[in-house]
Design an enzyme around this catalytic site. Sequence first.
Site, PDB file in Angstrom:
ATOM      1  N   GLU A 247       0.855  -1.250  -0.063  1.00  0.00           N
ATOM      2  CA  GLU A 247       0.202  -0.019  -0.064  1.00  0.00           C
ATOM      3  C   GLU A 247       1.049   1.166   0.045  1.00  0.00           C
ATOM      4  O   GLU A 247       1.393   1.658   1.096  1.00  0.00           O
ATOM      5  CB  GLU A 247      -0.919  -0.168   1.268  1.00  0.00           C
ATOM      6  N   CYS A 281      -2.208   9.673   2.045  1.00  0.00           N
ATOM      7  CA  CYS A 281      -2.030   9.098   0.924  1.00  0.00           C
ATOM      8  C   CYS A 281      -3.027   8.960  -0.014  1.00  0.00           C
ATOM      9  O   CYS A 281      -3.175   8.869  -1.238  1.00  0.00           O
ATOM     10  CB  CYS A 281      -1.408   7.471   1.053  1.00  0.00           C
TER      11      CYS A 281
END
Length: 503
Positions: A247, A281
Amino acid sequence: MSLVEDRGTAAPDAAGTFPSTNPATGALVAEFPVHTADDVAAAVSRARAAARTWGDLGFAGRRTRLAAYRGYLARRMHELADLVHRENGKPHADAILEITLAVDHLAWAGAHAKKTLGPRSVNPGLLAANHQAVLEYQPLGVVGVIGPWNYPVFTPMGSIAYALAAGNAVVFKPSEFTPAIGAWLAEAWAAAVPDAPDALQVVTGLGETGAALCRAGVGKVAFTGSAATGRKVMATCAETLTPVLMECGGKDAMIVDDDADVAAAADAAVWGAMSNAGQTCIGIERVYATAPVYDAFVAAVTAQVAGIRPGSDDTASYGPMTMASQTEVVQRHLDDAAATGGRAVTGGTVEGGFVAPTVLLDVPETSSAVQEETFGPTITITKVSDAEEALELANGTSLGLGGSVFSGSAKRGMDLARRMRSGMTSVNSVITFASVPSLPFGGVGDSGFGRIHGEDGLREFTRAKAITRQRFPLPVALMSFGRPASAADALARVMGLVHGRHR
């Protein structure tokens, strides 16, 4: 190979410890051990033994203990939020929101593990019609989790909670910038689940500790961080063929269409870009607004930004850069935007660890401020002719994590969302997908692969196990050297009758 990023981390001292400090004041939070490869191997060995006991509890037993853990977190939410504020820098209220999301995901993972992963019969098909076919998902044993510093509770819990619910033990290596939070989570687990304390353990240290976890023989490593460090993690895991979940970062875009609610879009864009000092993010870093709404949107964003400010006090909108060296990245992007013709209508300044909320206009698509993840409280706004041009530009990056679309038409909004090259998209909101436990979370391209959250997240920490059981023998065994010569012709005739009519 070191997995540490060049982020201004203090070097360990001779005693093998390193400090964690408050990013706003520099005050010491605590000292933590630099766990060696031998320390990590010992933790994994304990976890391997704990995994057998944890797995034997079954879905119901694990659900009860996960409920005890989330109850412990919920009762001590302010205590943990205070620690997040001191070590990560974000406002206390934002820390509460982060912990709330983590608790919600713990509840979902525990409640849905059996339905998602438990044994179930599947159609055996024509050739195995005399068999029962069973599919189940078995735990991997021990999962290594390497977590980030920007959301030090919610993000790693997306792997920890789902790995535990699936029947694995977990060894968690928190970021070297937030080790106190990781240690607190492990201590909370031991207090809430005293009969399985080693099912969740923490090891602390810098990059070499993370590398040791990759080499320790765990069943899988779940990593959250930059794409550059992710490549190092993958290379290290490849030494032992340890599978990985990646991720990584994002350069998430928002599309504002002709008929969008401009005020709502502006409010969402500012929150998506500036909350947590832009260290998100899945935060909004780029906006593409169509010509009919561009001026109104810029005015609304500018007005919104005027009311927010960074700081470490109780009334600040967001805190400092958790990682001091991240200000260098932000400054580089601001300089490049200015050098290539962009202009800051608000902000554009970096003072110490604090970055002013910055709105950038007229920044070319080739600028690093548009192409690279900034991870700071900045946003670029670009005028486009229509939503199709916006979509083309939004998709013009190797990073594809999240995104947002604002449109007055539900059909149009959903169409743009589906075609946005990202793992997740919100329509008429930002970041909402992360708060829905049943939805998978992950990206495409350089944003990584694999999924946490939801059913996909539970399965990510298991191996699929296929079992067939013959219920009764057939008159003619096709999978036998003793089958009659006529069996193949008979089978071909049956296939012709069943499937041959389809063209």
